[in-house]
Design a protein around this motif. Structure first.
Motif: not given
Ligand code: UGB
Length: 598
Positions: A118, A120-121, A125, A177, A208, A237-238, A266-267, A322, A352, A354, A401, A424, A428
């Protein structure tokens, strides 16, 4: 709507739907018939697109928005009636027998997987001007995230093919995406780099669309402030990835081709593929319909927790909650201390990150029911406590998620916990915000993301028996990081721990100031003592044995000012650059056996 009968039939339908859904204000400022007709046509073209790209259409979007806005206004807790408990999953420890077995099972399964990124973002930040997947994951080799992802998938493809049927390889599909913000630049990056070695037909881009903005609690659609014939839109959103995959028809194609897994990621996580083989092995062994790759998480740490939620009415799901919701939920349901560490020193609710592995068959079954629609949420910024008007328009959002939210209780939803250092390290946050992160919490910046790659590679080599000198602490752009030897390798050099161990023998050591880049498949380290920089490039079929004592001035890390615009942005956002003083670099372009021993 004025003069409805003058519109073409398809537009009449859309106009009727809008006015029935309380959206007549959209037409209030329209010019008389015959005036600005092109703009009106463009308006309906946009409405038609908004209508077709949302599962259930615009009417359903507006209806859901009204419900969610009403809940938000009354402050309804989405977890009312639910009791949290710790779900079951696999907790892995890097490098032990269990881990190695799962890695082997995962590599075997990899040829039955498709990967979905994903991307697309925009990464607001981070504040980087380009697309995030074009950023170097590390600057020793300058490999960008997208290249490293593609090379990892290709390495998995090759290893999986070799393990199960000799040399014949099935191509692993790769979907990205994108969004209007990232699409063209992602395509350009792929095309100008020959798809980083992947066949172009193996890669599919799915774009998207944005969703309509909402002006008030009645879900009146917002007009673009600069164009009265255009509805204002924002990213959804994703979570869109599920409906896009479903409507693309790819899932059924994959199913027909015998695929079994879809892996979402994720990216900007440069470590992710170190966790993929073992996690996929867990999915296959435990037959998980949904497997969330997770990391150990300190109680109350600012990262969502994978939680089982059981409702008094019998509903049950395993889902990311969350962190700001998990602690109050625990307190409200008989755990007066909320989220606390257990005997392992970590919260029993895994963190998480993701990255999800879904089993394709059950996934298609579920999407056939839902069309890929994901439970949404709304997050309006209200003007005041009366919650009657917004500071700026809002919209519905959804997260990938949240897919398990609609699954039946019989679904096998689990997780795989990995060591954070292994799995991880996303990029970001910009330098300024990262420097303000409270001590002990992760920066999640370009600086920490790069350092995490060196750290993980160094720790892996250490576990494989290499004597790695301890790291030093350094501060770049106000962030204190551990600087380990700058060790990097191509994914095909060391896809699994077993593979890495096979390539190391004798007594090897690497000093802290060293750099080592292994850019080839069959490079073997034997009694190597490295104090400086060593770069090896080799084609497949060239078997290179590296040993002896290699010493040179090496490559130095130099601090740079993140505000100095004379320095390229990709480097500036790290707060350091590499001064390449001296190195031993060898390139092997012929097949055969070679020894490099100074
Ligand atoms: N993305 C899209 O493709 N489309 C969109 O519309 C939006 C995003 P962010 P976020 O890793 O720690 C997520 O912005 O959403 C892509 C999880 O929700 O980096 O704040 C985008 O390109 C959260 O639970 O993250 O938080 C990127 O690849 C937590 O796990 C990805 O979606 C967090 O990630 C994530 O977008 C995390």
């Amino acid at each position: 709507v004025k003069n409805l009968h003058l519109l073409p039939a398809d537009q009449i339908e859309l106009a009727k739907m809008l006015s029935e859904m309380g959206q007549s204000h959209l037409f209030q400022h329209w010019a008389e018939p015959g005036v600005e007709d092109d703009q009106k046509k463009a308006f309906f073209a946009q409405v038609a697109k908004l209508n077709s790209s949302y599962p259930g259409g615009l009417a359903s979007y507006i209806q859901t928005a009204r419900e969610l806005l009403a809940d938000s206004k009354t402050g309804k807790n989405p977890y009312d009636g639910f009791t949290p408990s710790v779900p079951t999953g696999e907790i892995l420890s890097f490098g032990d027998d269990n881990f190695i077995n799962f890695e082997e099972a995962g590599v075997k399964e990899a040829q039955n997987a498709a990967f979905v990124l994903v991307a697309g973002g925009l990464g607001e930040r981070l504040g980087y001007n380009g697309i995030k997947v074009a950023l170097p994951a590390e600057t020793t080799t300058g490999t960008c995230f997208l290249q490293s992802y593609i090379e990892s998938i290709l390495a998995l493809q090759e290893a999986s093919g070799m393990l199960t049927r000799g040399t014949c390889q099935k191509e692993i599909p790769f979907v990205i995406m994108t969004s209007d913000d990232t699409h063209t630049r992602t395509l350009d990056l792929l095309e100008s780099n020959s798809y980083f070695g992947m066949k172009p037909a193996q890669v599919k881009l799915l774009k998207q669309e944005k969703v309509a903005c909402l002006d008030d609690n009645d879900a009146r659609l917002a007009l673009d402030p600069h164009n009265k014939y255009k509805i204002q839109t924002k990213p959804h959103g994703h979570g869109d990835v599920h409906s896009l995959l479903y409507s693309s028809g790819l899932l059924n194609l994959w199913h027909d081709a015998g695929l079994r897994w879809v892996i979402f990621f994720q990216d900007t996580n440069g470590l992710l593929f170190k966790a993929i083989p073992a996690s996929l092995g867990v999915s296959a062994t435990k037959q998980y319909h949904v497997n969330s790759i997770a990391v150990q998480r300190k109680a109350k740490e600012a990262i969502g927790g994978i939680t089982r939620l059981t409702h008094s009415d019998g509903r049950s799901m395993v889902i990311n909650v969350e962190y700001n919701q998990l602690d109050p939920l625990l307190r409200a349901t008989g755990h007066p201390d909320g989220d606390v560490n257990c005997e392992t020193g970590y919260s029993p609710f895994p963190g998480n990150i993701n990255q999800l592995i879904l089993e394709l068959g059950p996934y298609i079954e579920e999407l056939t029911k839902t069309g890929g629609a994901i439970k949404e949420f709304v997050n309006p910024k209200y003007k005041d406590a009366s919650k009657t008007s917004f500071k700026s328009s809002t919209r519905l959002e959804c997260m990938m998620q949240d897919y398990p939210k609609t699954l039946p209780p019989s679904a096998r939803v689990g997780f795989t916990v990995m060591d954070t250092w292994l799995a991880y390290a996303p990029v970001k946050n910009n330098s300024e915000d990262a420097a303000k992160v409270p001590k002990g919490n992760p920066y999640h910046s370009a600086t920490s993301g790069e350092m995490a790659i060196y750290r993980a590679n160094s720790l892996i080599l250490k576990k494989a028996g290499v004597q790695m000198e301890d790291p030093v602490q350094q501060v770049f752009s106000g962030q204190e990081v551990e600087v380990w030897p700058r060790v990097t390798w191509k994914p095909k050099w060391g896809l699994t721990f077993a593979e890495i161990k096979r390539k190391i023998s004798g007594s090897c050591s690497i000093s802290q100031r060293s750099t080592m880049a292994l850019k080839g498949h069959d490079i073997f380290l034997e009694d190597l003592s490295l104090d400086g920089a060593l770069i090896i490039n080799s084609i497949d079929g060239a078997e290179v044995k590296v040993g002896g004592s290699i010493q040179n001035k090496g490559w130095l890390l130099e601090s740079i000012d993140y505000k100095d615009i004379a320095i390229p942005e990709e480097l500036r956002i790290r707060g350091f650059q590499i001064n390449k003083l001296e190195q031993l670099e060898e390139t092997y372009v012929e097949p055969g056996k070679f020894t490099l021993k100074p």
